[in-house]
Design an enzyme around this catalytic site. Structure first.
Site, PDB file in Angstrom:
ATOM      1  N   GLY A  38       0.764  -1.136   0.013  1.00 16.75           N
ATOM      2  CA  GLY A  38      -0.183  -0.027   0.084  1.00 16.75           C
ATOM      3  C   GLY A  38       1.045   1.280  -0.012  1.00 16.75           C
ATOM      4  N   ASN A  67      -5.515  -7.292  -1.961  1.00 10.35           N
ATOM      5  CA  ASN A  67      -4.618  -6.129  -1.995  1.00 10.35           C
ATOM      6  C   ASN A  67      -4.991  -5.016  -3.122  1.00 10.35           C
ATOM      7  OD1 ASN A  67      -1.871  -8.711  -2.462  1.00 10.35           O
ATOM      8  ND2 ASN A  67      -2.683  -7.576  -0.550  1.00 10.35           N
ATOM      9  N   LEU A  68      -5.844  -5.330  -3.898  1.00 11.64           N
ATOM     10  CA  LEU A  68      -6.087  -4.338  -4.989  1.00 11.64           C
ATOM     11  C   LEU A  68      -7.234  -3.221  -4.624  1.00 11.64           C
ATOM     12  CD1 LEU A  68      -6.899  -6.512  -8.085  1.00 11.64           C
ATOM     13  CD2 LEU A  68      -4.648  -5.774  -7.459  1.00 11.64           C
ATOM     14  N   ARG A  70      -6.048  -1.133  -2.296  1.00 16.34           N
ATOM     15  CA  ARG A  70      -5.247  -0.120  -1.826  1.00 16.34           C
ATOM     16  C   ARG A  70      -3.937  -0.110  -2.552  1.00 16.34           C
ATOM     17  NH1 ARG A  70      -5.672  -4.414   1.388  1.00 16.34           N
ATOM     18  NH2 ARG A  70      -3.628  -4.696   2.356  1.00 16.34           N
ATOM     19  N   CYS A 186      -2.084  -4.682   8.186  1.00 20.30           N
ATOM     20  CA  CYS A 186      -3.531  -4.245   7.280  1.00 20.30           C
ATOM     21  C   CYS A 186      -4.353  -5.656   7.292  1.00 20.30           C
ATOM     22  CB  CYS A 186      -3.064  -3.706   6.047  1.00 20.30           C
ATOM     23  SG  CYS A 186      -2.220  -2.391   6.034  1.00 20.30           S
ATOM     24  N   CYS A 246      20.748   3.583  18.786  1.00 18.54           N
ATOM     25  CA  CYS A 246      21.609   4.654  18.175  1.00 18.54           C
ATOM     26  C   CYS A 246      22.504   5.225  19.108  1.00 18.54           C
ATOM     27  CB  CYS A 246      20.707   5.726  17.708  1.00 18.54           C
ATOM     28  SG  CYS A 246      19.643   6.594  18.802  1.00 18.54           S
TER      29      CYS A 246
HETATM   30 ZN   LIG Z   1      17.613   5.634  18.609  1.00 19.28          ZN
END
Ligand SMILES: [Zn+2]
Length: 264
Positions: A38, A67-68, A70, A186, A246
């Site tokens: 999507g 699927n079609l 969206r 979804c 991070c």
């Molecule tokens: Zn982070």
């Protein structure tokens, strides 16, 4: 650019922020799109139409009738076929100048290392948390800009994590990994069809801005859309200094810079 290209991209070239030079930058650019559903459909279609010279698209799913509703890159004649082949065909119909690399595989951290390395920017249009976390980790380690989007039910969200700049937050700062099953696909939750078009198109827009170095991206901001009230909200994202993804990277990086090989 040849005459056909000057014509094809004339409405971009007319924009002073893009011009011929900017369009040539897009033609030289390479974007990795993870997911051909999507979000990946409109994102890839706008990136191809805009003239991004090379697109790598990964997805290991096949096109299904459900699927079609969206996933607008796919059509009836592609049901049962790999989604990446279906997208490749759709993109070739829009802009045959774009080189599309279609990878019919579910990417993991290992395979992403090379794919991200070759790309100038990464669009996360995947539908599951393990893939999202893997993309974030690899983009962080390779300092690549990540354009993240998600839609469930009537709610959409989009954010940029410009991991070229380590002072900003990463995806994991926003959604820490708790190890439980956080998947809200979804397939189970339902999704309002046009919202994936809205969010996927914003992902394409933010990617183009990153490639061109223009405007102000959503870096460090989360844009939220409530499709029922059609109200937008922007939330400023701060780096989580307890983020194990991070911050750990920074500490390792800092110790290498200081000449120490110890991992702190
Ligand atoms: Zn982070």
């Amino acid at each position: 650019m040849n005459d056909d290209q000057l014509l094809r991209y004339s409405r971009h070239i007319l924009l002073p922020q893009i011009g011929i030079q900017g369009q040539e930058t897009l033609i030289r650019s390479h974007v990795l799109v993870v997911g051909a559903g999507g979000l990946g459909s409109p994102a890839a279609m706008y990136l191809a139409a805009s003239g991004v010279g090379r697109l790598t698209i990964c997805d290991n799913d096949t096109v299904d009738l459900t699927n079609l509703q969206r996933q607008i890159a796919h059509s009836m004649d592609c049901i049962g076929k790999p989604k990446v082949n279906s997208v490749k065909k759709a993109l070739a119909g829009i802009n045959p100048e774009v080189e599309v690399v279609a990878l019919n595989e579910r990417v993991d951290e290992k395979s992403l290392i090379q794919l991200v390395n070759e790309a100038d920017a990464v669009v996360d249009a995947s539908d599951n948390f393990p893939t999202r976390y893997a993309i974030n980790r690899v983009c962080l380690s390779q300092k690549k800009p990540l354009v993240s989007g998600a839609v469930v039910r009537f709610e959409g969200q989009v954010a940029v994590f410009d991991l070229r700049h380590p002072e900003g937050p990463c995806y994991h700062c926003l959604f820490p990994e708790y190890g439980d099953d956080q998947d809200m696909r979804c397939a189970v939750m339902g999704v309002f069809a046009p919202l994936v078009g809205v969010i996927g198109s914003i992902q394409a827009a933010e990617t183009l801005k990153i490639l061109l170095g223009i405007g102000r991206t959503l870096n460090g901001r989360l844009l939220l859309l409530d499709g029922l009230s059609m109200e937008w909200r922007t939330i400023r994202l701060n780096k989580d200094f307890k983020c194990v993804v991070c911050n750990q990277g920074e500490k390792v990086h800092a110790s290498i810079k200081n000449g120490s090989s110890a991992i702190v």
